[in-house]
Design an enzyme around this catalytic site. Structure first.
Site, PDB file in Angstrom:
ATOM      1  N   ALA A   9       3.607 -29.760   6.912  1.00 46.58           N
ATOM      2  CA  ALA A   9       3.129 -29.707   8.298  1.00 46.58           C
ATOM      3  C   ALA A   9       1.977 -30.678   8.491  1.00 46.58           C
ATOM      4  CB  ALA A   9       2.691 -28.283   8.629  1.00 46.58           C
ATOM      5  N   THR A 128       7.963 -41.037   2.993  1.00 41.99           N
ATOM      6  CA  THR A 128       8.261 -42.379   2.494  1.00 41.99           C
ATOM      7  C   THR A 128       8.395 -42.303   0.977  1.00 41.99           C
ATOM      8  OG1 THR A 128       6.945 -43.280   4.286  1.00 41.99           O
ATOM      9  CG2 THR A 128       7.437 -44.772   2.447  1.00 41.99           C
ATOM     10  N   ALA A 160       3.344 -44.349  14.496  1.00 45.84           N
ATOM     11  CA  ALA A 160       2.007 -44.811  14.122  1.00 45.84           C
ATOM     12  C   ALA A 160       1.018 -43.746  14.561  1.00 45.84           C
ATOM     13  CB  ALA A 160       1.691 -46.134  14.801  1.00 45.84           C
ATOM     14  N   PHE A 222       5.636 -55.555   5.850  1.00 46.98           N
ATOM     15  CA  PHE A 222       5.606 -56.638   6.837  1.00 46.98           C
ATOM     16  C   PHE A 222       4.444 -56.455   7.816  1.00 46.98           C
ATOM     17  CE2 PHE A 222       9.399 -59.537   7.034  1.00 46.98           C
ATOM     18  CZ  PHE A 222       9.852 -59.269   5.755  1.00 46.98           C
ATOM     19  N   CYS A 272      -0.840 -45.144   4.618  1.00 51.62           N
ATOM     20  CA  CYS A 272       0.480 -45.681   4.264  1.00 51.62           C
ATOM     21  C   CYS A 272       0.512 -47.127   3.775  1.00 51.62           C
ATOM     22  CB  CYS A 272       1.414 -45.551   5.456  1.00 51.62           C
ATOM     23  SG  CYS A 272       1.745 -43.838   5.866  1.00 51.62           S
ATOM     24  N   LYS A 275      -0.559 -47.792   0.064  1.00 52.75           N
ATOM     25  CA  LYS A 275       0.243 -47.049  -0.927  1.00 52.75           C
ATOM     26  C   LYS A 275       1.691 -47.539  -0.919  1.00 52.75           C
ATOM     27  CE  LYS A 275       1.898 -42.819   1.254  1.00 52.75           C
ATOM     28  NZ  LYS A 275       3.343 -42.950   1.219  1.00 52.75           N
ATOM     29  N   ARG A 448     -13.969 -54.975  14.966  1.00 53.74           N
ATOM     30  CA  ARG A 448     -12.689 -54.808  15.680  1.00 53.74           C
ATOM     31  C   ARG A 448     -12.566 -55.734  16.882  1.00 53.74           C
ATOM     32  NH1 ARG A 448      -9.029 -51.697  12.723  1.00 53.74           N
ATOM     33  NH2 ARG A 448     -10.307 -50.372  11.417  1.00 53.74           N
TER      34      ARG A 448
HETATM   35  P1  NAD Z   1       0.090 -35.020   4.919  1.00 50.35           P
HETATM   36  O1  NAD Z   1      -0.661 -35.022   3.658  1.00 50.35           O
HETATM   37  O2  NAD Z   1      -0.648 -34.990   6.213  1.00 50.35           O
HETATM   38  O3  NAD Z   1       1.094 -33.764   4.947  1.00 50.35           O
HETATM   39  C1  NAD Z   1       1.892 -33.378   3.883  1.00 50.35           C
HETATM   40  C2  NAD Z   1       1.927 -31.862   3.848  1.00 50.35           C
HETATM   41  O4  NAD Z   1       2.887 -31.458   2.891  1.00 50.35           O
HETATM   42  C3  NAD Z   1       0.610 -31.213   3.437  1.00 50.35           C
HETATM   43  O5  NAD Z   1       0.151 -30.351   4.475  1.00 50.35           O
HETATM   44  C4  NAD Z   1       0.961 -30.439   2.160  1.00 50.35           C
HETATM   45  O6  NAD Z   1       0.280 -29.204   2.050  1.00 50.35           O
HETATM   46  C5  NAD Z   1       2.440 -30.226   2.340  1.00 50.35           C
HETATM   47  N1  NAD Z   1       3.147 -29.950   1.097  1.00 50.35           N
HETATM   48  C6  NAD Z   1       3.091 -30.624  -0.078  1.00 50.35           C
HETATM   49  N2  NAD Z   1       3.918 -30.071  -0.977  1.00 50.35           N
HETATM   50  C7  NAD Z   1       4.511 -29.027  -0.383  1.00 50.35           C
HETATM   51  C8  NAD Z   1       5.472 -28.060  -0.789  1.00 50.35           C
HETATM   52  N3  NAD Z   1       6.000 -28.095  -2.008  1.00 50.35           N
HETATM   53  N4  NAD Z   1       5.840 -27.104   0.083  1.00 50.35           N
HETATM   54  C9  NAD Z   1       5.315 -27.058   1.330  1.00 50.35           C
HETATM   55  N5  NAD Z   1       4.411 -27.950   1.777  1.00 50.35           N
HETATM   56  C10 NAD Z   1       4.015 -28.927   0.943  1.00 50.35           C
HETATM   57  O7  NAD Z   1       1.053 -36.280   4.848  1.00 50.35           O
HETATM   58  P2  NAD Z   1       1.648 -37.131   6.083  1.00 50.35           P
HETATM   59  O8  NAD Z   1       0.656 -38.123   6.563  1.00 50.35           O
HETATM   60  O9  NAD Z   1       2.281 -36.197   7.049  1.00 50.35           O
HETATM   61  O10 NAD Z   1       2.774 -37.951   5.313  1.00 50.35           O
HETATM   62  C11 NAD Z   1       3.938 -37.322   4.830  1.00 50.35           C
HETATM   63  C12 NAD Z   1       4.900 -38.402   4.391  1.00 50.35           C
HETATM   64  O11 NAD Z   1       5.259 -39.211   5.520  1.00 50.35           O
HETATM   65  C13 NAD Z   1       4.338 -39.366   3.352  1.00 50.35           C
HETATM   66  O12 NAD Z   1       5.364 -39.727   2.481  1.00 50.35           O
HETATM   67  C14 NAD Z   1       3.917 -40.566   4.184  1.00 50.35           C
HETATM   68  O13 NAD Z   1       3.953 -41.751   3.446  1.00 50.35           O
HETATM   69  C15 NAD Z   1       4.978 -40.587   5.250  1.00 50.35           C
HETATM   70  N6  NAD Z   1       4.577 -41.223   6.516  1.00 50.35           N
HETATM   71  C16 NAD Z   1       3.317 -41.028   7.008  1.00 50.35           C
HETATM   72  C17 NAD Z   1       2.981 -41.601   8.227  1.00 50.35           C
HETATM   73  C18 NAD Z   1       1.601 -41.405   8.803  1.00 50.35           C
HETATM   74  O14 NAD Z   1       1.276 -42.104   9.761  1.00 50.35           O
HETATM   75  N7  NAD Z   1       0.799 -40.501   8.298  1.00 50.35           N
HETATM   76  C19 NAD Z   1       3.923 -42.354   8.954  1.00 50.35           C
HETATM   77  C20 NAD Z   1       5.195 -42.491   8.422  1.00 50.35           C
HETATM   78  C21 NAD Z   1       5.513 -41.920   7.200  1.00 50.35           C
END
Ligand code: NAD
Length: 472
Positions: A9, A128, A160, A222, A272, A275, A448
């Site tokens: 979440a 990702t 984004a 990119f 992102c 990493k 900025r």
């Molecule tokens: P986040 O850290 O905000 O959320 C991840 C959540 O997963 C955490 O709340 C964590 O407690 C939960 N979690 C972990 N293991 C778990 C499990 N076994 N069971 C239940 N819950 C669990 O991360 P995020 O920013 O939402 O990113 C999530 C993924 O999406 C990553 O791979 C990231 O690279 C990708 N992503 C992020 C963005 C961004 O803008 N933040 C954009 C596109 C893709």
């Protein structure tokens, strides 16, 4: 009724599922997480993340067809489609440390899905992940649960932060990768039917699994490369008297280049870009492609250089020392309209200035004091007072860092201002008043390029903007 469960979440799981629930009233969506405080916040009036428009969407669906729960296993067991949107940070130890994606959370989610499933499921990679992850996930699922069909799809998220809801409502594209088998195609169709509630058909792209997984890494590489390219150009502009805004405009009018994402800045941040590039570098190295790996590494090196260059500029402009001087830090989030500070350039800039013994007064409208101090690895109160001498007031104030809740408070008596996030309010400050309340000469370092440097110079400021001609 189709049931969707999303594991995770966070910044992605919360908003994406809220929008699916909003657009598909007949689908039940449950977002689950092991972090109870996060789930409690999703169920409260104070959502755990700040994102324009998110509150409205959540309020309209929560309790109807959108639910947030810590009962992970129950909701996964009941779902037809399970999204996995857990964090995939960079590994910190062991093989691939510092580059490879840490798939611990993903693996434990996959094992749990296998354990609790009693019916066929579509499992969607929303996080990702490295290319070929779906193969590993498939193995975990099928080896641990016989007699149940799991179809793995890759559906990377392109939102984004700061514009997540607008991006989800009107995506440039939705990407769905799946197996080329009849079952794989059936799974793609099922997920496509969800997005088809609001996304036009020609914006839903269907590919094989590996193309979808790699496309997400490629897209972020990119985007970051574009920022590093313009930032590299900004250094040359400063050295030659060219103006990076004029250069960006000139090249951006070429339709092959396009005008977006060409703003010079103190550097990119966010959880992102770095990493995902590191992950790409690692995958290239593992596939025997060191030259390709080096190419992408350079994007990160230029980003680091840009932050260092900024700190050096601040110190050298202020008579080669900031020791004991108050510097106002305006903005700490990695971009405007978010409270997210993961990998924000502000961390490196602040640490650089603290290293030169500056006193910092930090203000960001959406980042908490607790978060800022954590990011700077400082515990509240205890970094320069022994425990028994710590102030009992809740306001953090010490010799080197204070976090304040007003830009004017941060600026009062400061020798310089560093603008590190492009919040709209920083453009609208009364700079005459700001000038009067600062030590002289008063410096503005605009990381900025948001302020009107000429206007500020007329008031009396000495202004540094990224990639612009310098003050005489
Ligand atoms: P986040 O850290 O905000 O959320 C991840 C959540 O997963 C955490 O709340 C964590 O407690 C939960 N979690 C972990 N293991 C778990 C499990 N076994 N069971 C239940 N819950 C669990 O991360 P995020 O920013 O939402 O990113 C999530 C993924 O999406 C990553 O791979 C990231 O690279 C990708 N992503 C992020 C963005 C961004 O803008 N933040 C954009 C596109 C893709």
């Amino acid at each position: 009724m189709v049931k969707i469960c999303c594991i995770g979440a966070g910044y992605v799981g919360g908003p994406t599922m809220a929008v699916i629930a909003f657009k598909c009233p007949e689908i039940e969506v449950v977002v689950v997480d092991i972090a109870a405080p996060r789930i409690n916040a999703w169920n409260s009036d104070h959502l755990p993340i700040y994102e324009p428009g998110l509150d409205d969407v959540v309020k309209q669906c929560r309790g109807k067809n959108l639910f947030f729960s810590t009962d992970v296993e129950k909701h996964v067991a009941e779902a037809d489609i399970v999204f996995v949107s857990v964090n995939t940070p960079t590994k910190t130890q062991g093989l691939g440390a510092g580059k490879a994606a840490d798939l611990t959370y993903w693996e434990s989610a996959a094992r749990m899905i296998a354990d609790v499933s009693k019916s066929d499921k579509i499992v969607v990679e929303k996080s990702t992940v490295p290319v070929k992850t779906a193969e590993a996930i498939e193995r975990i699922l099928t080896h641990n649960r016989k007699g149940i069909n799991f179809n793995i799809l890759s559906n990377p998220e392109f939102l984004a932060e700061g514009t997540a809801i607008a991006d989800l409502f009107n995506p440039d594209r939705v990407l769905i990768g799946g197996r080329e088998t009849p079952e794989g195609q059936k799974a793609i169709k099922a997920l496509k039917d969800v997005y088809a509630h609001w996304v036009p058909d020609d914006r839903i792209l269907c590919t094989n699994l590996w193309s979808a997984e790699l496309s997400k890494l490629a897209a972020n590489a990119f985007l970051a490369q574009r920022i590093s390219s313009v930032n590299a150009m900004s250094a040359l502009c400063e050295a030659t008297g060219a103006d990076v805004s004029q250069v960006s405009h000139s090249i951006g009018t070429d339709s092959r280049i396009g005008p977006k994402f060409l703003n010079a800045s103190v550097g990119f941040g966010g959880s992102c870009f770095q990493k995902d590039i590191l992950n790409l570098v690692y995958i290239c190295e593992c596939n025997g492609l060191p030259e390709v790996a080096n190419y992408w590494k350079q994007v990160i090196k230029v980003n680091d250089y840009q932050k260092t260059r900024f700190v050096n500029r601040v110190v050298s402009s202020m008579f080669n020392t900031v020791s004991g001087k108050k510097i106002a830090i305006l903005g700490f989030a990695f971009k405007k309209d978010t409270g997210d500070t993961r990998e924000t350039p502000a961390i490196d800039v602040c640490k650089g200035l603290l290293g030169d013994k500056a006193k910092l007064a930090i203000y960001d409208p959406q980042v908490t004091e607790e978060q800022i101090l954590k990011d700077l690895s400082m515990k509240k109160f205890d970094w320069d007072h022994p425990a028994h001498l710590q102030p009992s007031s809740p306001t953090t104030s010490n010799k080197q860092v204070s976090v304040v809740w007003d830009a004017y408070e941060a600026i009062k008596d400061a020798h310089g201002i560093c603008i590190l996030t492009e919040w709209e309010e920083f453009k609208k400050l009364d700079y005459q008043k700001v000038y009067e309340n600062m030590q002289k000469p008063a410096f503005v370092f605009d990381g900025r390029n948001v302020v009107d440097a000429n206007k500020l110079r007329e008031i009396g400021f000495i202004v540094y903007s990224i990639g612009k001609p310098l003050d005489a």
